[in-house]
Design a protein around this motif. Structure first.
Motif, PDB file in Angstrom:
ATOM      1  N   LEU A 194     -37.326   5.653   7.288  1.00 21.59           N
ATOM      2  CA  LEU A 194     -36.851   5.026   8.533  1.00 21.59           C
ATOM      3  C   LEU A 194     -35.356   4.731   8.475  1.00 21.59           C
ATOM      4  N   GLN A 195     -34.888   4.206   7.339  1.00 24.33           N
ATOM      5  CA  GLN A 195     -33.467   3.886   7.218  1.00 24.33           C
ATOM      6  C   GLN A 195     -32.608   5.143   7.301  1.00 24.33           C
ATOM      7  N   ARG A 196     -33.036   6.201   6.621  1.00 22.00           N
ATOM      8  CA  ARG A 196     -32.248   7.439   6.681  1.00 22.00           C
ATOM      9  C   ARG A 196     -32.254   8.027   8.080  1.00 22.00           C
ATOM     10  N   GLU A 197     -33.398   8.026   8.722  1.00 21.90           N
ATOM     11  CA  GLU A 197     -33.501   8.585  10.072  1.00 21.90           C
ATOM     12  C   GLU A 197     -32.660   7.782  11.056  1.00 21.90           C
ATOM     13  N   MET A 198     -32.759   6.479  10.970  1.00 19.55           N
ATOM     14  CA  MET A 198     -31.999   5.637  11.896  1.00 19.55           C
ATOM     15  C   MET A 198     -30.507   5.726  11.598  1.00 19.55           C
ATOM     16  N   GLY A 199     -30.152   5.810  10.341  1.00 19.05           N
ATOM     17  CA  GLY A 199     -28.749   5.984   9.976  1.00 19.05           C
ATOM     18  C   GLY A 199     -28.215   7.315  10.436  1.00 19.05           C
ATOM     19  N   GLN A 200     -29.031   8.361  10.317  1.00 16.22           N
ATOM     20  CA  GLN A 200     -28.619   9.699  10.748  1.00 16.22           C
ATOM     21  C   GLN A 200     -28.427   9.722  12.260  1.00 16.22           C
ATOM     22  N   ALA A 201     -29.328   9.109  13.000  1.00 16.07           N
ATOM     23  CA  ALA A 201     -29.199   9.071  14.460  1.00 16.07           C
ATOM     24  C   ALA A 201     -27.928   8.317  14.840  1.00 16.07           C
ATOM     25  N   ARG A 202     -27.636   7.236  14.122  1.00 14.19           N
ATOM     26  CA  ARG A 202     -26.423   6.463  14.402  1.00 14.19           C
ATOM     27  C   ARG A 202     -25.185   7.288  14.079  1.00 14.19           C
ATOM     28  N   THR A 203     -25.224   7.993  12.958  1.00  9.51           N
ATOM     29  CA  THR A 203     -24.089   8.838  12.564  1.00  9.51           C
ATOM     30  C   THR A 203     -23.857   9.939  13.594  1.00  9.51           C
ATOM     31  N   GLU A 204     -24.920  10.556  14.068  1.00  6.02           N
ATOM     32  CA  GLU A 204     -24.794  11.596  15.094  1.00  6.02           C
ATOM     33  C   GLU A 204     -24.204  11.019  16.371  1.00  6.02           C
ATOM     34  N   ARG A 205     -24.626   9.830  16.761  1.00  2.00           N
ATOM     35  CA  ARG A 205     -24.105   9.193  17.974  1.00  2.00           C
ATOM     36  C   ARG A 205     -22.620   8.869  17.805  1.00  2.00           C
ATOM     37  N   ILE A 206     -22.259   8.416  16.602  1.00  2.00           N
ATOM     38  CA  ILE A 206     -20.839   8.130  16.333  1.00  2.00           C
ATOM     39  C   ILE A 206     -20.022   9.406  16.463  1.00  2.00           C
ATOM     40  N   ARG A 207     -20.531  10.522  15.926  1.00  2.00           N
ATOM     41  CA  ARG A 207     -19.822  11.803  16.054  1.00  2.00           C
ATOM     42  C   ARG A 207     -19.676  12.199  17.519  1.00  2.00           C
ATOM     43  N   GLU A 208     -20.730  12.016  18.296  1.00  2.00           N
ATOM     44  CA  GLU A 208     -20.666  12.341  19.722  1.00  2.00           C
ATOM     45  C   GLU A 208     -19.610  11.487  20.418  1.00  2.00           C
ATOM     46  N   LEU A 209     -19.578  10.202  20.099  1.00  2.00           N
ATOM     47  CA  LEU A 209     -18.601   9.307  20.713  1.00  2.00           C
ATOM     48  C   LEU A 209     -17.177   9.652  20.281  1.00  2.00           C
ATOM     49  N   GLU A 210     -16.997  10.029  19.015  1.00  2.00           N
ATOM     50  CA  GLU A 210     -15.669  10.427  18.540  1.00  2.00           C
ATOM     51  C   GLU A 210     -15.196  11.683  19.273  1.00  2.00           C
ATOM     52  N   ALA A 211     -16.105  12.646  19.473  1.00  2.00           N
ATOM     53  CA  ALA A 211     -15.752  13.872  20.193  1.00  2.00           C
ATOM     54  C   ALA A 211     -15.395  13.549  21.642  1.00  2.00           C
ATOM     55  N   LEU A 212     -16.146  12.649  22.246  1.00  2.00           N
ATOM     56  CA  LEU A 212     -15.858  12.237  23.624  1.00  2.00           C
ATOM     57  C   LEU A 212     -14.495  11.555  23.712  1.00  2.00           C
ATOM     58  N   CYS A 213     -14.195  10.692  22.745  1.00  2.00           N
ATOM     59  CA  CYS A 213     -12.886  10.025  22.721  1.00  2.00           C
ATOM     60  C   CYS A 213     -11.765  11.046  22.591  1.00  2.00           C
ATOM     61  N   GLU A 214     -11.962  12.036  21.735  1.00  2.00           N
ATOM     62  CA  GLU A 214     -10.935  13.070  21.554  1.00  2.00           C
ATOM     63  C   GLU A 214     -10.712  13.839  22.851  1.00  2.00           C
ATOM     64  N   GLU A 215     -11.799  14.179  23.530  1.00  2.00           N
ATOM     65  CA  GLU A 215     -11.698  14.898  24.802  1.00  2.00           C
ATOM     66  C   GLU A 215     -10.971  14.046  25.846  1.00  2.00           C
ATOM     67  N   LEU A 216     -11.309  12.764  25.899  1.00  2.00           N
ATOM     68  CA  LEU A 216     -10.654  11.876  26.859  1.00  2.00           C
ATOM     69  C   LEU A 216      -9.173  11.699  26.532  1.00  2.00           C
ATOM     70  N   GLU A 217      -8.836  11.630  25.247  1.00  2.00           N
ATOM     71  CA  GLU A 217      -7.426  11.528  24.858  1.00  2.00           C
ATOM     72  C   GLU A 217      -6.650  12.769  25.284  1.00  2.00           C
ATOM     73  N   GLN A 218      -7.269  13.952  25.149  1.00  2.00           N
ATOM     74  CA  GLN A 218      -6.616  15.186  25.572  1.00  2.00           C
ATOM     75  C   GLN A 218      -6.413  15.202  27.081  1.00  2.00           C
ATOM     76  N   GLN A 219      -7.427  14.774  27.818  1.00  2.00           N
ATOM     77  CA  GLN A 219      -7.301  14.726  29.278  1.00  2.00           C
ATOM     78  C   GLN A 219      -6.233  13.727  29.697  1.00  2.00           C
ATOM     79  N   LEU A 220      -6.177  12.593  29.028  1.00  2.00           N
ATOM     80  CA  LEU A 220      -5.174  11.588  29.330  1.00  2.00           C
ATOM     81  C   LEU A 220      -3.772  12.108  29.038  1.00  2.00           C
ATOM     82  N   ALA A 221      -3.612  12.799  27.906  1.00  2.00           N
ATOM     83  CA  ALA A 221      -2.309  13.382  27.569  1.00  2.00           C
ATOM     84  C   ALA A 221      -1.894  14.392  28.629  1.00  2.00           C
ATOM     85  N   SER A 222      -2.853  15.187  29.102  1.00  2.00           N
ATOM     86  CA  SER A 222      -2.570  16.168  30.149  1.00  2.00           C
ATOM     87  C   SER A 222      -2.141  15.471  31.439  1.00  2.00           C
TER      88      SER A 222
END
Length: 101
Positions: free
Chosen positions: A35-63
């Motif tokens: 359970l801990q590994r699964e929940m940690g993995q899901a959290r890590t994946e969500r963090i990666r998704e949010l980081e990618a979204l932030c990067e995309e938004l930063e690029q759009q903002l720079a544009s």
């Protein structure tokens, strides 16, 4: 520590027991690790998704900032051209003050 009681499909209890023995853990310890590994993995994946979204938004903002800067530069150039033309028109107008007194 909280306690929960869960029902598992037929055969899963034996799989958990075998896995727990292989990892030198109790069944509770094994389930908790899963359970801990699964929940940690899901959290890590969500963090990666949010980081990618932030990067995309930063690029759009720079544009957008770049576009705003270009627009601001064009506006300033147009304003300068207008002021230059007004000055030329007022100098060329008949009866306009010539600056000679």
């Amino acid at each position: 520590m909280d306690t929960i009681l869960i029902r598992v499909p037929d055969g899963m209890k034996n799989k958990i027991a075998m896995r727990a023995r292989a990892n030198n853990r109790s069944m509770s310890g094994e389930v908790l690790d899963i359970l801990q590994r699964e929940m940690g993995q899901a959290r890590t994946e969500r963090i990666r998704e949010l980081e990618a979204l932030c990067e995309e938004l930063e690029q759009q903002l720079a544009s957008l900032f770049a576009q705003q800067s270009i627009t601001r530069d064009r506006l300033e150039s147009a304003r300068e051209e207008l002021m230059r033309r007004k000055l030329v028109v007022s100098i060329d107008e008949p009866g306009a003050p010539s600056g000679d007194t």
